[in-house]
Design a protein around this motif. Sequence first.
Motif, PDB file in Angstrom:
ATOM      1  N   MET A  28      -8.858  37.340  48.011  1.00 28.56           N
ATOM      2  CA  MET A  28      -8.440  35.967  47.812  1.00 28.56           C
ATOM      3  C   MET A  28      -7.991  35.304  49.116  1.00 28.56           C
ATOM      4  SD  MET A  28      -8.849  35.313  44.621  1.00 28.56           S
ATOM      5  CE  MET A  28      -9.389  36.347  43.303  1.00 28.56           C
ATOM      6  N   ALA A  29      -7.907  36.092  50.175  1.00 30.64           N
ATOM      7  CA  ALA A  29      -7.471  35.543  51.463  1.00 30.64           C
ATOM      8  C   ALA A  29      -8.386  34.428  51.938  1.00 30.64           C
ATOM      9  CB  ALA A  29      -7.400  36.649  52.507  1.00 30.64           C
ATOM     10  N   ASP A  30      -9.664  34.475  51.560  1.00 28.19           N
ATOM     11  CA  ASP A  30     -10.596  33.439  51.982  1.00 28.19           C
ATOM     12  C   ASP A  30     -10.277  32.082  51.360  1.00 28.19           C
ATOM     13  OD1 ASP A  30     -11.293  34.654  49.563  1.00 28.19           O
ATOM     14  OD2 ASP A  30     -13.420  34.226  49.795  1.00 28.19           O
ATOM     15  N   LEU A  31      -9.425  32.059  50.372  1.00 24.73           N
ATOM     16  CA  LEU A  31      -9.039  30.831  49.684  1.00 24.73           C
ATOM     17  C   LEU A  31      -7.948  30.064  50.421  1.00 24.73           C
ATOM     18  CD1 LEU A  31      -9.061  29.118  47.007  1.00 24.73           C
ATOM     19  CD2 LEU A  31      -7.342  30.694  46.171  1.00 24.73           C
ATOM     20  N   ALA A  32      -7.111  30.768  51.156  1.00 23.59           N
ATOM     21  CA  ALA A  32      -5.914  30.176  51.753  1.00 23.59           C
ATOM     22  C   ALA A  32      -6.193  28.907  52.553  1.00 23.59           C
ATOM     23  CB  ALA A  32      -5.202  31.205  52.624  1.00 23.59           C
TER      24      ALA A  32
ATOM     25  N   VAL B  45       2.847  27.190  43.641  1.00 20.51           N
ATOM     26  CA  VAL B  45       4.127  27.882  43.551  1.00 20.51           C
ATOM     27  C   VAL B  45       3.805  29.312  43.152  1.00 20.51           C
ATOM     28  CG1 VAL B  45       6.343  28.017  42.379  1.00 20.51           C
ATOM     29  CG2 VAL B  45       5.328  25.782  42.852  1.00 20.51           C
ATOM     30  N   THR B  46       4.242  30.263  43.957  1.00 23.07           N
ATOM     31  CA  THR B  46       3.944  31.669  43.709  1.00 23.07           C
ATOM     32  C   THR B  46       5.238  32.433  43.532  1.00 23.07           C
ATOM     33  OG1 THR B  46       1.992  31.474  45.119  1.00 23.07           O
ATOM     34  CG2 THR B  46       2.741  33.688  44.610  1.00 23.07           C
ATOM     35  N   LEU B  47       5.290  33.213  42.449  1.00 21.37           N
ATOM     36  CA  LEU B  47       6.444  34.050  42.159  1.00 21.37           C
ATOM     37  C   LEU B  47       5.937  35.408  41.731  1.00 21.37           C
ATOM     38  CD1 LEU B  47       9.500  34.521  41.477  1.00 21.37           C
ATOM     39  CD2 LEU B  47       8.952  33.687  39.184  1.00 21.37           C
TER      40      LEU B  47
ATOM     41  N   GLU C  43      -0.209  43.395  50.665  1.00 20.75           N
ATOM     42  CA  GLU C  43      -1.162  42.524  51.349  1.00 20.75           C
ATOM     43  C   GLU C  43      -1.153  41.120  50.728  1.00 20.75           C
ATOM     44  OE1 GLU C  43      -5.879  42.764  51.872  1.00 20.75           O
ATOM     45  OE2 GLU C  43      -4.831  44.564  52.572  1.00 20.75           O
ATOM     46  N   SER C  44      -1.090  41.053  49.405  1.00 24.56           N
ATOM     47  CA  SER C  44      -1.031  39.754  48.720  1.00 24.56           C
ATOM     48  C   SER C  44       0.291  39.056  48.987  1.00 24.56           C
ATOM     49  CB  SER C  44      -1.231  39.939  47.219  1.00 24.56           C
ATOM     50  OG  SER C  44      -2.518  40.431  46.947  1.00 24.56           O
TER      51      SER C  44
ATOM     52  N   PHE D 230       0.605  35.273  50.707  1.00 26.59           N
ATOM     53  CA  PHE D 230       1.317  34.113  50.161  1.00 26.59           C
ATOM     54  C   PHE D 230       2.473  33.688  51.061  1.00 26.59           C
ATOM     55  CE2 PHE D 230      -0.765  35.559  46.197  1.00 26.59           C
ATOM     56  CZ  PHE D 230      -1.444  34.382  45.917  1.00 26.59           C
ATOM     57  N   THR D 231       3.130  34.640  51.674  1.00 26.20           N
ATOM     58  CA  THR D 231       4.209  34.307  52.612  1.00 26.20           C
ATOM     59  C   THR D 231       3.655  33.538  53.805  1.00 26.20           C
ATOM     60  OG1 THR D 231       5.462  36.250  51.895  1.00 26.20           O
ATOM     61  CG2 THR D 231       6.072  35.273  54.008  1.00 26.20           C
ATOM     62  N   ARG D 232       2.502  33.975  54.333  1.00 25.20           N
ATOM     63  CA  ARG D 232       1.861  33.258  55.444  1.00 25.20           C
ATOM     64  C   ARG D 232       1.409  31.863  55.012  1.00 25.20           C
ATOM     65  NH1 ARG D 232      -0.859  38.097  56.007  1.00 25.20           N
ATOM     66  NH2 ARG D 232      -2.829  37.111  55.415  1.00 25.20           N
TER      67      ARG D 232
END
Length: 170
Positions: free
Chosen positions: A1-5, A16-18, A24-25, A29-31
């Motif tokens: 999913m990194a290609d989505l960022a 909003v991520t919780l 790695e995920s 999300f932190t980045r």
Amino acid sequence: MADLAGQLEAEDVYLVTLGNGDPESEDLFTRMAAEFPARVAVRIGFDNGLAHRIEAGADMFLMPSQYEPCGLNQIYSLKYGTVPVVRATGGLDDTIEAGTGFKFREYAGTALLEALREAVRAYGSGPEWREIMLRGMAKDFSWKTSAAAYSALYRRLLGSRVNPSSRPRF
């Protein structure tokens, strides 16, 4: 999913991520939150009350699970009127139907992004979005409904060997 960022910035969405899980995920999300602070918020960890408040206040709920045997969050989302966007796997595939949410099959950021874009288009239509929300809120995942379905299945499997008058009364 990194290609989505990087592609999220071009979309008119806020994320909003919780939660916690794969390091790695969590790092991704932190980045993302550091790179796009006006669009992405993240909290690593478990907080059930906050999770429900986020779900109840959101327009959409993203659950791009690689594997999900059951999943309750998409059911909570339906009840709250928060439209799920899920990967079609396990319980997510079983519970989200056409007209109650959006599904994608491939476990890839591009597939999630396309499903998200489809959901955003529906959101922009107003009346269509309201209908999706109302259909989801009308879904019944209660034990009463599940028990009736299991009972009907068992009766069908047993055929005429079951005397309906001998069934236990609850």
